[in-house]
Design an enzyme around this catalytic site. Sequence first.
Site, PDB file in Angstrom:
ATOM      1  N   GLY A 113      -2.191   6.867  -2.048  1.00 52.45           N
ATOM      2  CA  GLY A 113      -3.368   6.710  -1.280  1.00 52.45           C
ATOM      3  C   GLY A 113      -4.040   5.260  -1.790  1.00 52.45           C
ATOM      4  CG  ASN A 114      -3.751   3.735  -5.345  1.00 51.68           C
ATOM      5  OD1 ASN A 114      -2.352   3.858  -5.048  1.00 51.68           O
ATOM      6  ND2 ASN A 114      -4.139   3.614  -6.600  1.00 51.68           N
TER       7      ASN A 114
ATOM      8  CG  HIS B 171      -1.858   1.274   1.085  1.00 52.61           C
ATOM      9  ND1 HIS B 171      -3.212   1.098   0.536  1.00 52.61           N
ATOM     10  CD2 HIS B 171      -1.773   2.513   2.042  1.00 52.61           C
ATOM     11  CE1 HIS B 171      -3.721   2.226   0.892  1.00 52.61           C
ATOM     12  NE2 HIS B 171      -2.811   3.238   1.286  1.00 52.61           N
ATOM     13  CB  CYS B 172       2.025   3.628  -2.741  1.00 52.96           C
ATOM     14  SG  CYS B 172       2.705   5.314  -2.818  1.00 52.96           S
ATOM     15  CG  PHE B 173       0.677   4.944   3.714  1.00 52.43           C
ATOM     16  CD1 PHE B 173      -0.324   4.887   4.140  1.00 52.43           C
ATOM     17  CD2 PHE B 173       1.806   4.130   3.742  1.00 52.43           C
ATOM     18  CE1 PHE B 173      -0.654   3.732   4.925  1.00 52.43           C
ATOM     19  CE2 PHE B 173       1.450   2.974   4.638  1.00 52.43           C
ATOM     20  CZ  PHE B 173       0.221   2.725   5.130  1.00 52.43           C
TER      21      PHE B 173
END
Length: 280
Positions: free
Chosen positions: A125-126, A120-122
């Site tokens: 955001g997805n 999950h890439c912050f």
Amino acid sequence: MLFKMGKLKLLNTIAPAYFYAATVVTFALHFLLFTPTIFQSSDVTINPAMLAHISIFLFLMGNALGNYIMTIRNPSESANETVIPVCSPDCPDRIDAHYLLNGRHFCKVCKKVILKRDHHCFFTGNCIGNRNMRYFIMFSIYTSSSCLYSLVIGVAYLTIEYSISFENPLTFLTLLPLSTGYFFLGLISGLQFFLVIMLYIWLGIGLVSVGFCCQQLLLVARGQTWCELQKGQLSECRGTWRANLTDVFGSHWVLGLFVPVPTVETVPGNWQVYHDHKHD
């Protein structure tokens, strides 16, 4: 667990805002300070050096932002699964995801089932998975290039505007602590101190992005994901490295190196399940 999930959701909100703010500041510094000062000429308004700088900067930033948008607009979520699985409080998987079957994960932050989930890439955001891995890698490459290029231009600006010599490597290493002391003593302006901070931010983001690129390219070449790495499932490669890279970057991968456009044809639905079985 609720506290940890709360921190993850907060990070999922702060990280994109940080990226947008850093992008706006970078554009402002380049066009309001760096370009007029470094490439100024008394003869012409726009000289070849200034035009080359603007072209390089816009190319790097355009690709970084373009691939960032494509990463968000091409989510790796499953279109055929709308039922959200319920995880028990003592779920053995990582706090942010729950493994299902056939390379599918339920992301507890996105609240969606992700196909061949990597992580999950912050900042976006997805989740990064089968459909947006190629954009994420290119986003990392161009973000690193943009930051390191901005670092070089920023050093040139400090050299010209404030007569700071960087011939000694120790100059950059001691620049931040010395500038902090000078700022609180009132010996340098707030703008100069802010520029020094931005140099270290660009350096940090650039190096972290390089690390992401190397890690993701290695995993893609092996046909595996970060989720599998965390589970210790790196015993052998799946398929050849050329076939694995083609799965992610497509046959028109050269075009994707320079323009953030789709280069892989995907079939709607859970096509990745078949893809995973094909490699097993």
